[in-house]
Design a protein around this motif. Structure first.
Motif, short mmCIF file in Angstrom:
data_model
loop_
_atom_site.label_atom_id
_atom_site.label_comp_id
_atom_site.label_asym_id
_atom_site.label_seq_id
_atom_site.Cartn_x
_atom_site.Cartn_y
_atom_site.Cartn_z
N GLY A 184 -28.07 -21.56 -31.74
CA GLY A 184 -26.86 -21.76 -32.52
C GLY A 184 -25.75 -22.27 -31.62
N THR A 185 -24.63 -21.54 -31.56
CA THR A 185 -23.50 -21.95 -30.74
C THR A 185 -23.48 -21.27 -29.38
OG1 THR A 185 -22.13 -20.21 -31.75
CG2 THR A 185 -22.09 -22.40 -32.78
N SER A 186 -24.45 -20.42 -29.08
CA SER A 186 -24.47 -19.71 -27.81
C SER A 186 -25.39 -20.40 -26.81
CB SER A 186 -24.92 -18.26 -28.02
OG SER A 186 -26.28 -18.22 -28.39
N CYS A 187 -25.12 -20.19 -25.55
CA CYS A 187 -25.92 -20.75 -24.46
C CYS A 187 -26.05 -19.73 -23.34
CB CYS A 187 -25.29 -22.03 -23.93
SG CYS A 187 -26.15 -22.74 -22.50
N ILE A 188 -27.28 -19.46 -22.93
CA ILE A 188 -27.54 -18.59 -21.80
C ILE A 188 -28.10 -19.44 -20.66
CG2 ILE A 188 -28.95 -16.68 -20.93
CD1 ILE A 188 -28.91 -15.56 -23.79
N ILE A 189 -27.54 -19.27 -19.47
CA ILE A 189 -27.94 -20.07 -18.31
C ILE A 189 -28.82 -19.22 -17.39
CG2 ILE A 189 -27.16 -21.38 -16.31
CD1 ILE A 189 -24.55 -21.88 -17.81
N SER A 190 -29.95 -19.77 -17.02
CA SER A 190 -30.86 -19.11 -16.08
C SER A 190 -31.09 -20.07 -14.92
CB SER A 190 -32.18 -18.77 -16.78
OG SER A 190 -33.11 -18.24 -15.86
N GLU A 191 -30.67 -19.67 -13.73
CA GLU A 191 -30.75 -20.57 -12.57
C GLU A 191 -31.78 -20.04 -11.57
OE1 GLU A 191 -27.88 -22.25 -8.99
OE2 GLU A 191 -27.03 -21.89 -10.98
N LEU A 192 -32.63 -20.95 -11.08
CA LEU A 192 -33.69 -20.59 -10.15
C LEU A 192 -33.68 -21.55 -8.97
CD1 LEU A 192 -36.53 -20.15 -12.78
CD2 LEU A 192 -35.52 -18.28 -11.47
N ARG A 193 -34.12 -21.06 -7.81
CA ARG A 193 -34.35 -21.91 -6.64
C ARG A 193 -35.84 -21.85 -6.31
NH1 ARG A 193 -31.14 -23.86 -2.30
NH2 ARG A 193 -29.42 -23.72 -3.80
N LEU A 194 -36.49 -22.98 -6.31
CA LEU A 194 -37.93 -23.05 -6.11
C LEU A 194 -38.24 -23.77 -4.81
CD1 LEU A 194 -40.62 -23.84 -8.76
CD2 LEU A 194 -40.60 -25.18 -6.65
N HIS A 195 -38.98 -23.11 -3.93
CA HIS A 195 -39.39 -23.73 -2.67
C HIS A 195 -40.63 -24.58 -2.91
CE1 HIS A 195 -39.76 -24.30 1.62
NE2 HIS A 195 -41.05 -24.00 1.52
#
Length: 239
Positions: A184-195
């Motif tokens: 809908g109008t919401s946004c969840i951010i998931s941030e990852l660092r991958l080697h």
């Protein structure tokens, strides 16, 4: 918008919905199984554990409490799940360890990866399988891929869109992945660092930490490492 320190804290249900039907890796793990009690490190919501559970006793470990909560909800009850860190864990009577679905690549530093391998070596004299993405070398010179649609599905009756934005850091040998989950109008951010691991780096890393690479594959069917393959799988055994 919100960003989470635990990148899986608010997306366990969406992660489960996106990856639950994946089976190719589980078939490969089963075909190369050593048997006995299995430890799955970075088990997430338990997909690999659930598929392999009918054949052997399993312990699943993951650092994310929401992911383990979801795994316990899904069952079955004979699977043991624990919240824990793959860099420092204690588990008894383990015959084999699997680190599936790039979980090893999300350990951020060399010291973290060394600690994980040391913990595995202390836990069992059995085999260790590490499943990683093969780097796409053609893209390493592209510093940024803008946000693009990566997955669309339904989670508990809600339409969810996941996008991914990628920043490449070739000197560090890593990717910064920014996943955005839109509902809908919401946004969840998931941030990852991958080697990004290369076959040679992975082999040297294992040998420096008490293992040798018994076999390496470029896909879950057991195909060879080759140009353009998408997986880097190693079955390692203690020296």
């Amino acid at each position: 918008m919100s960003a989470n320190i635990d990148p899986y804290a608010a997306i366990a249900d969406a992660y489960d919905a996106e990856f639950d039907s994946a089976e190719a890796d589980c078939s490969g793990y089963a075909n190369r199984s050593a048997g006995g009690r299995l430890l799955v490190l970075g088990c997430g919501t338990g997909r690999v554990c659930r598929v392999l559970a009918p054949t052997r006793p399993i312990l699943g470990l993951d650092l994310s409490e929401p992911m383990i909560f979801r795994a316990r909800e899904r069952g079955p009850s004979q699977i043991e799940y624990r919240v824990g860190d793959m860099r420092k864990f204690v588990a008894a009577n383990i015959d084999e360890i699997i680190i599936p679905n790039a979980s090893f690549a999300f350990l951020p530093t060399r010291a973290d990866r060394t600690a994980c391998l040391a913990a595995c070596r202390e836990t069992t004299k059995g085999p260790l399988t590490i499943d990683l993405p093969m780097p796409d070398f053609s893209l390493l010179g592209v510093p940024h891929t803008p946000e693009r649609e990566a997955w669309r599905g339904t989670v508990e009756g809600r339409e969810v869109l996941r996008t991914r934005e990628v920043f490449r850091l070739p000197v560090a040998g890593s990717l910064r992945l920014i996943d955005r989950y839109y509902t809908g109008t919401s946004c969840i951010i998931s941030e990852l660092r991958l080697h990004l691991h290369t076959p040679a780096e992975l082999e040297w890393m294992l040998e420096a930490n008490g293992y040798y690479a018994d076999a390496m594959f470029g896909d879950h069917k057991g195909g060879p490492i080759r140009e353009g393959c998408d997986r880097l799988l190693v079955v390692a055994k203690p020296l």
